[in-house]
Scaffold this motif. Structure first.
Motif, PDB file in Angstrom:
ATOM      1  N   GLN A 437      18.864  55.357  25.357  1.00 38.87           N
ATOM      2  CA  GLN A 437      17.377  55.070  25.300  1.00 38.87           C
ATOM      3  C   GLN A 437      16.420  56.270  24.755  1.00 38.87           C
ATOM      4  OE1 GLN A 437      16.164  52.131  25.442  1.00 38.87           O
ATOM      5  NE2 GLN A 437      14.171  52.702  25.513  1.00 38.87           N
ATOM      6  N   GLU A 441      14.072  56.311  21.789  1.00 39.77           N
ATOM      7  CA  GLU A 441      12.516  56.518  21.902  1.00 39.77           C
ATOM      8  C   GLU A 441      11.894  57.497  20.840  1.00 39.77           C
ATOM      9  OE1 GLU A 441      11.969  57.181  26.003  1.00 39.77           O
ATOM     10  OE2 GLU A 441      12.239  55.049  26.603  1.00 39.77           O
ATOM     11  N   GLN A 445       9.348  57.291  18.372  1.00 39.36           N
ATOM     12  CA  GLN A 445       7.889  57.772  18.226  1.00 39.36           C
ATOM     13  C   GLN A 445       7.704  58.712  16.987  1.00 39.36           C
ATOM     14  OE1 GLN A 445       7.670  60.032  21.851  1.00 39.36           O
ATOM     15  NE2 GLN A 445       5.739  61.104  21.134  1.00 39.36           N
TER      16      GLN A 445
END
Length: 488
Positions: A437, A441, A445
């Motif tokens: 995870q 991310e 991003q």
């Protein structure tokens, strides 16, 4: 009486006997159109095949910090698709494996030697001080622990002393690839995206089998003509192979005694050394590999450690990819080596990025202040945010899951090293999902534009499991390559 035998196909396509002139004209026009379509399809297939051959090779870049598993991944590619070259190099890997084993032994001897010296200095069979810093603990100590050394330990030190000369001989023969980086001038984790950075020119590769430049392939090339060419050497010949094997065989029983000694294991345990987690670990294989008849297995070769220096280019022709040529680039992963990475970003079809998730408690060899996992995060962020790579397929290998599992089984708590892990369960699956995870991310991003997130949990020294993973990865990369060439 003479009988006429008609070809069944001729009878099937023959025009009807009662065909009218209008029907004949329609039929002939349809046949002309069918031939035109068939010839058009044949021409399209021919052009696609020609374009596929003319199209540049499939280019794949292996990225990640040092000891992340890039070279082991490359070996798996070679094992699957370049069996001839693999077989030709098999004997040469014997020298590398012996170097790995000797380094394992010398490392144990160094640790034992420090403790014995401290014990003798205090004139008692024990030590209450620590000088050695393990890979995983900067302030590891064993205060208050008494080690009961005996003359046997001093004998083992003397008996195995010649292995230090063997280590030097092998390192000299293999060249700079055999030297591990201990420390360098501190540089940025991502020098290729620093302000004022300039691309370095690519170095041409030498043309032999699977090509390479300045890397472990070059080191093996030095050995192929001489050192390990014979699987059963004559005991008294003058070859280096005989001398090295003679010394190792003579020291075999003492090496086994050293590794199995309870006091030595106590020292290693209290030091939190965990040599078995290190690349190129062969101490559990002494009995099998220290032999005149030893021939490295596929797994031995994949596990063997030889540092990548510079950038290596490897050419592989995939049997199941229309004979398509693949160029695989294995780059040095130390911070000082990363400046060369960006020169290979242009026109690359895919990047396989490797992060060893077992290294959450370890520090970089070249800079002991830097946590290895944090270094991988910085690298991943930089690669994802690169505009040059905005449309490049990036595949993430969260590697060394086997070592992560072993550390958790030994009782290591993730939150002690990664405070953000919080109160999550301290089991392998939960930890793997947490890392997955976090990398997802970062990709979401920092990528300049949306990109798919391809991830595989791997242990690339497991050749069978990695073969299955690479089969999926190769198909995905090939489709991306063909799509970019407007062939899909």
């Amino acid at each position: 009486m003479r009988m006429s035998v008609e070809d069944p196909l001729t009878l099937a396509i023959a025009p009807p006997k009662d065909e009218t002139p209008q029907e004949k004209d329609t039929r002939e026009q349809a046949e002309i159109e069918a031939r035109r379509i068939s010839e058009s399809i044949d021409e399209q297939i021919r052009q696609e095949r020609a374009a596929l051959k003319k199209k540049k090779s499939v280019k794949v870049l292996l990225l990640g910090q040092s000891e992340s598993g890039k070279s082991a991944t490359l070996k798996n590619f070679q094992l699957q698709h370049a069996r001839r070259e693999w077989a030709e190099e098999r004997a040469a890997w014997r020298a590398v494996i012996y170097l790995n084993l000797v380094r394992n032994i010398v490392r144990v001897l160094d640790i034992l030697g420090r403790e014995v010296s401290l014990a003798e200095g205090e004139k008692r069979p024990g030590s209450t001080a620590i000088e050695y810093l393990s890979d995983s603990d900067d302030e590891s100590t064993s205060r208050g622990i008494v080690y009961h050394f005996s003359d046997k330990h001093r004998f083992m030190q003397r008996r195995l002393g010649p292995l230090r000369s063997i280590q030097s001989d092998l390192e000299n023969k293999l060249g700079p690839e055999s030297q591990e980086v201990r420390s360098t001038v501190s540089v940025s984790a991502t020098p290729f995206d620093s302000p004022g950075f300039q691309l370095l020119p690519k170095r041409p590769s030498r043309d032999f089998g699977i090509n390479s430049t300045n890397g472990w392939k070059s080191a093996l090339e030095k050995l192929r003509p001489s050192m390990m060419s014979s699987s059963r050497p004559q005991r008294r010949s003058n070859s280096d192979h005989n001398e090295i094997t003679d010394v190792l065989v003579a020291c075999k029983e003492t090496m086994l005694e050293l590794w199995q000694d309870p006091v030595v294991q106590q020292v290693l345990s209290h030091r939190k050394t965990n040599i078995e987690d290190s690349p190129g670990f062969f101490l559990n294989d002494i009995d099998r590999i220290v032999s005149y008849d030893y021939e490295p297995s596929d797994n031995d070769i994949v596990r063997a450690r030889l540092r990548t220096v510079g950038v290596q280019e490897h050419k592989v022709v995939m049997d199941d990819g229309n004979g398509k040529e693949w160029l695989l680039y294995d780059v040095g992963g130390t911070r000082s080596s990363r400046v060369a990475w960006a020169s290979y970003f242009d026109d690359v079809d895919a990047i396989i990025f490797l992060c060893p998730i077992s290294c959450f408690d370890e520090r970089l060899r070249e800079d002991r202040r830097i946590n290895r996992l944090e270094d991988s995060y910085l690298l991943w962020k930089s690669v994802c945010s690169s505009r040059i790579l905005a449309k490049t397929e990036i595949i993430l290998f969260l590697n060394k899951c086997d070592l992560l599992h072993n550390k958790i089984k030994r009782g290591m708590c993730i939150k002690d090293h990664i405070p953000s892990y919080g109160s999550r369960k301290n089991d392998t699956i939960t930890v793997m999902r947490y890392f997955q995870q976090h990398f997802r991310e970062i990709s979401k991003q920092y990528s300049p534009e949306p990109r798919p997130f391809f991830i595989h949990f791997t242990s690339v020294i497991d050749t069978k499991a990695t073969a299955a993973t690479l089969s999926v990865v190769e198909e995905s990369i090939l489709r991306t390559h063909l799509r970019n060439a407007d062939l899909l």
